[in-house]
Design an enzyme around this catalytic site. Structure first.
Site, PDB file in Angstrom:
ATOM      1  N   THR A 117       0.841  -1.259  -0.226  1.00  0.00           N
ATOM      2  CA  THR A 117      -0.008   0.344   0.228  1.00  0.00           C
ATOM      3  C   THR A 117       0.893   1.368   0.135  1.00  0.00           C
ATOM      4  O   THR A 117       2.011   1.144   0.830  1.00  0.00           O
ATOM      5  CB  THR A 117      -1.135   0.568   1.052  1.00  0.00           C
ATOM      6  OG1 THR A 117      -1.777  -0.777   1.375  1.00  0.00           O
ATOM      7  CG2 THR A 117      -1.896   1.791   0.626  1.00  0.00           C
TER       8      THR A 117
ATOM      9  N   LYS B  66      -7.985  -8.582  16.222  1.00  0.00           N
ATOM     10  CA  LYS B  66      -9.307  -8.471  16.128  1.00  0.00           C
ATOM     11  C   LYS B  66      -8.772 -10.699  16.359  1.00  0.00           C
ATOM     12  O   LYS B  66      -7.709 -10.615  16.157  1.00  0.00           O
ATOM     13  CB  LYS B  66      -9.722  -8.681  14.589  1.00  0.00           C
ATOM     14  CG  LYS B  66      -8.803  -9.263  13.649  1.00  0.00           C
ATOM     15  CD  LYS B  66      -9.462  -8.694  11.673  1.00  0.00           C
ATOM     16  CE  LYS B  66      -8.185  -9.481  11.126  1.00  0.00           C
ATOM     17  NZ  LYS B  66      -9.093  -8.764   9.608  1.00  0.00           N
TER      18      LYS B  66
ATOM     19  N   LYS C  60      -7.571   1.776  -3.081  1.00  0.00           N
ATOM     20  CA  LYS C  60      -6.942   1.176  -1.890  1.00  0.00           C
ATOM     21  C   LYS C  60      -6.575   1.831  -0.955  1.00  0.00           C
ATOM     22  O   LYS C  60      -7.361   1.636   0.170  1.00  0.00           O
ATOM     23  CB  LYS C  60      -5.528   0.711  -2.155  1.00  0.00           C
ATOM     24  CG  LYS C  60      -4.648  -0.159  -0.316  1.00  0.00           C
ATOM     25  CD  LYS C  60      -5.531  -1.003  -0.498  1.00  0.00           C
ATOM     26  CE  LYS C  60      -5.010  -1.249   1.212  1.00  0.00           C
ATOM     27  NZ  LYS C  60      -5.009  -2.467   1.237  1.00  0.00           N
TER      28      LYS C  60
ATOM     29  N   CYS D  22      -3.030  -2.122   9.075  1.00  0.00           N
ATOM     30  CA  CYS D  22      -3.486  -1.031   8.457  1.00  0.00           C
ATOM     31  C   CYS D  22      -5.010  -0.443   8.542  1.00  0.00           C
ATOM     32  O   CYS D  22      -4.288   0.964   7.623  1.00  0.00           O
ATOM     33  CB  CYS D  22      -4.742  -2.356   7.438  1.00  0.00           C
ATOM     34  SG  CYS D  22      -3.787  -4.506   6.703  1.00  0.00           S
TER      35      CYS D  22
HETATM   36  C1  UGA Z   1      -7.789  -4.486   6.139  1.00  0.00           C
HETATM   37  C2  UGA Z   1      -9.244  -4.525   5.775  1.00  0.00           C
HETATM   38  O1  UGA Z   1     -10.551  -5.251   5.495  1.00  0.00           O
HETATM   39  C3  UGA Z   1      -9.125  -5.283   4.129  1.00  0.00           C
HETATM   40  O2  UGA Z   1      -9.373  -5.363   3.071  1.00  0.00           O
HETATM   41  C4  UGA Z   1      -7.590  -4.544   3.651  1.00  0.00           C
HETATM   42  O3  UGA Z   1      -6.460  -5.617   2.527  1.00  0.00           O
HETATM   43  C5  UGA Z   1      -6.651  -4.555   4.392  1.00  0.00           C
HETATM   44  O4  UGA Z   1      -7.044  -3.821   6.252  1.00  0.00           O
HETATM   45  C6  UGA Z   1      -5.482  -3.879   4.486  1.00  0.00           C
HETATM   46  O5  UGA Z   1      -5.222  -2.887   4.408  1.00  0.00           O
HETATM   47  O6  UGA Z   1      -4.042  -4.812   4.409  1.00  0.00           O
HETATM   48  P1  UGA Z   1      -8.230  -6.578   9.050  1.00  0.00           P
HETATM   49  O7  UGA Z   1      -6.908  -4.814   9.321  1.00  0.00           O
HETATM   50  O8  UGA Z   1      -7.191  -7.588   8.339  1.00  0.00           O
HETATM   51  O9  UGA Z   1      -8.463  -5.716   7.020  1.00  0.00           O
HETATM   52  O10 UGA Z   1      -8.729  -6.447   9.249  1.00  0.00           O
HETATM   53  P2  UGA Z   1     -10.249  -5.703   9.583  1.00  0.00           P
HETATM   54  O11 UGA Z   1     -11.128  -7.157   9.093  1.00  0.00           O
HETATM   55  O12 UGA Z   1     -11.030  -5.031   8.022  1.00  0.00           O
HETATM   56  O13 UGA Z   1     -10.264  -5.170  10.671  1.00  0.00           O
HETATM   57  C7  UGA Z   1      -9.932  -3.906  10.988  1.00  0.00           C
HETATM   58  C8  UGA Z   1     -10.322  -3.198  12.758  1.00  0.00           C
HETATM   59  O14 UGA Z   1     -11.673  -3.279  12.127  1.00  0.00           O
HETATM   60  C9  UGA Z   1     -10.054  -4.845  13.299  1.00  0.00           C
HETATM   61  O15 UGA Z   1      -9.793  -3.551  14.945  1.00  0.00           O
HETATM   62  C10 UGA Z   1     -11.588  -4.738  14.129  1.00  0.00           C
HETATM   63  O16 UGA Z   1     -12.262  -5.267  15.218  1.00  0.00           O
HETATM   64  C11 UGA Z   1     -12.346  -3.256  13.485  1.00  0.00           C
HETATM   65  N1  UGA Z   1     -13.524  -3.641  13.492  1.00  0.00           N
HETATM   66  C12 UGA Z   1     -14.105  -4.568  12.032  1.00  0.00           C
HETATM   67  C13 UGA Z   1     -14.596  -3.188  13.698  1.00  0.00           C
HETATM   68  O17 UGA Z   1     -14.569  -2.957  14.690  1.00  0.00           O
HETATM   69  N2  UGA Z   1     -16.462  -3.236  13.655  1.00  0.00           N
HETATM   70  C14 UGA Z   1     -16.431  -3.812  12.571  1.00  0.00           C
HETATM   71  O18 UGA Z   1     -17.599  -4.131  12.087  1.00  0.00           O
HETATM   72  C15 UGA Z   1     -15.779  -5.079  11.874  1.00  0.00           C
END
Ligand code: UGA
Length: 423
Positions: free
Chosen positions: A121, A313, A197, A253
């Site tokens: 990124t 997470k 992105k 991320c």
């Molecule tokens: C995120 C994006 O979802 C991916 O599409 C992207 O490719 C990635 O970043 C990246 O840029 O490499 P990720 O960081 O693995 O992925 O995690 P997510 O599942 O998106 O969760 C991010 C955060 O949001 C976590 O702390 C999670 O607990 C929080 N979250 C997520 C919430 O608090 N509420 C929600 O409804 C969803």
């Protein structure tokens, strides 16, 4: 060149290994290069240095097609399409640190027969500046949208694939690599691909900060945010995903990319007001659990607080920008004694969680605690015997459920003082 052309992967981190595994699964010869010899040696022995469901099995299954090296010279004769998967961590200024990307570009020099396919990124404008400074090398922006914990599945089943290129036929060759996946492929220019992105991550973070503010207001007004999310999410224009209220977003991320986009806008003279608020809401959200503890315990001096979950997470051992780190620090500065447990991440956490007792099990963390804060929604935390053993071991039956993960009715019936988020 046929659709099964060999590829190179530069950087054997999380993105690089998932990319390598999935392209090898699709039948390509994959040449993986990393500068850390120990990492390459362990990969060659079949040991995968990160925890990602399905990854080690996929690498193992395709080991004949996977070649590991520390030498860029081993990649260049074997593959023309070189995926850049090195990390771009945040620098002190909040801008992305591009030093690793720049080193790769330097190493490649003027290889006119090769194209750098950017998966890392990077700020909008990076592709243009690389092309300006490098002679002849092709350039394609191909951002990743993988989520930790489901990255292999996400790679093989993408919502969309973005391929940004400004000239030459390398873009078509990258598109051909993804054709077997049967996903919509967006062909666009490099700058727009780079922006897709950053804007996607910033939008998702905005959605979470929005629902967290709705949760906070719901607490004041007597609404239940879970019901509100359900009702909002069924509107097809809104959608149900990323509407789970909690202790805010973390990870490697969102914090980095949202800040990078805000900085990028600022550097170009534009003040991105909305993202400034989105970040601030997230910082405050992480700390709200402290107020809930104080409401019931008064001062936290000398109180024993158990944190369940350290990873940012579930299904990952990644603790970068994890809420638990902020909470542990705040609790300690309030004078509390903190114990933390995580099913996979505590090994990594020991360094960062100085002063926190790292428990070997959830029950060890809970034993004698004045309160439990559920920080990460690992399924095993739901399976604990809350009504029985947990309640007996706790000094006080106080639970702050930072992810609205436990059954509120059950907890109340079992005699807990239960604080969720916006419930
Ligand atoms: C995120 C994006 O979802 C991916 O599409 C992207 O490719 C990635 O970043 C990246 O840029 O490499 P990720 O960081 O693995 O992925 O995690 P997510 O599942 O998106 O969760 C991010 C955060 O949001 C976590 O702390 C999670 O607990 C929080 N979250 C997520 C919430 O608090 N509420 C929600 O409804 C969803």
């Amino acid at each position: 060149m046929n659709a099964r052309e060999p590829i190179g992967v530069i950087g054997a981190g999380w993105v690089g290994l998932v990319t390598a595994a999935c392209f090898s699964e699709l039948g390509h010869e994959v040449y993986v290069r990393d500068i850390i010899p120990e990492k390459i040696e362990s990969l060659a022995r079949g040991e995968v240095p990160i925890f990602e469901p399905g990854l080690s099995e996929m690498l193992e299954r395709n080991s004949e097609r996977l070649h590991y090296t520390t030498d860029m010279g081993d990649l260049l004769p074997n593959a023309q399409l070189l995926f850049c998967c090195v990390d771009t961590p945040p620098s002190y200024s909040g801008d992305a640190d591009l030093s690793r990307v720049n080193r790769v570009v330097q190493e490649l020099g003027d290889s006119a027969d090769h194209a750098l396919i950017m998966k890392s990124t990077v700020p909008v404008g990076t592709g243009r500046s690389i092309r300006r400074n490098a002679n002849g090398i092709g350039y394609v922006s191909n951002p990743e949208f993988l989520k930790e914990g489901s990255a292999v599945h996400d790679f093989m089943n993408p919502d969309r694939v973005v391929v940004g290129f400004d000239e030459g036929d390398y873009g078509d060759r990258v598109v051909a690599l993804y054709e077997p996946l049967d996903a919509p492929i967006i062909r666009t220019d490099v700058a727009s691909a780079e922006m897709i992105k950053l804007a996607s991550n910033a939008f998702l973070a905005t959605k979470i900060s929005f629902i967290n503010e709705i949760a906070n207001v719901s607490e004041e007004l007597g609404a239940n945010v879970d019901e509100v999310s359900r009702g909002m999410g069924l509107d097809a224009r809104i959608g149900p995903q990323f509407l789970r209220a909690g202790l805010g977003w973390g990870g490697s991320c969102f914090p980095k990319d949202v800040t990078a986009l805000k900085q990028l806008a600022g550097n170009s003279g534009y003040h991105f007001q909305l993202l400034t608020a989105v970040i601030e809401v997230n910082e405050l959200q992480k700390r709200r659990a402290i107020g809930k503890l104080q409401k019931h315990l008064g001062t936290l001096v000398g109180k024993e607080i158990a944190l369940l979950g350290v990873a940012f997470k579930p299904n990952t051992d990644d603790i970068r920008e994890a809420t638990a780190l902020v909470l542990a620090g705040r609790l300690q500065s309030e004078g509390a004694n903190v114990r933390a447990y995580d099913p996979v991440a505590t090994g990594r956490a020991a360094d960062l969680l100085r002063g926190t007792h790292i428990a070997e099990s959830a029950m060890e963390a809970i034993d004698g605690a004045d309160a439990v804060v559920l920080v990460t929604e690992w399924p095993e935390f739901r399976e604990l015997d809350w009504a029985g053993e947990v309640k007996q071991k706790l000094a006080r039956p106080l639970v702050v459920d930072g992810r609205n993960f436990l059954d509120r009715e059950l907890m109340m019936r079992a005699g807990y003082t239960y604080e969720g988020v916006g419930r």
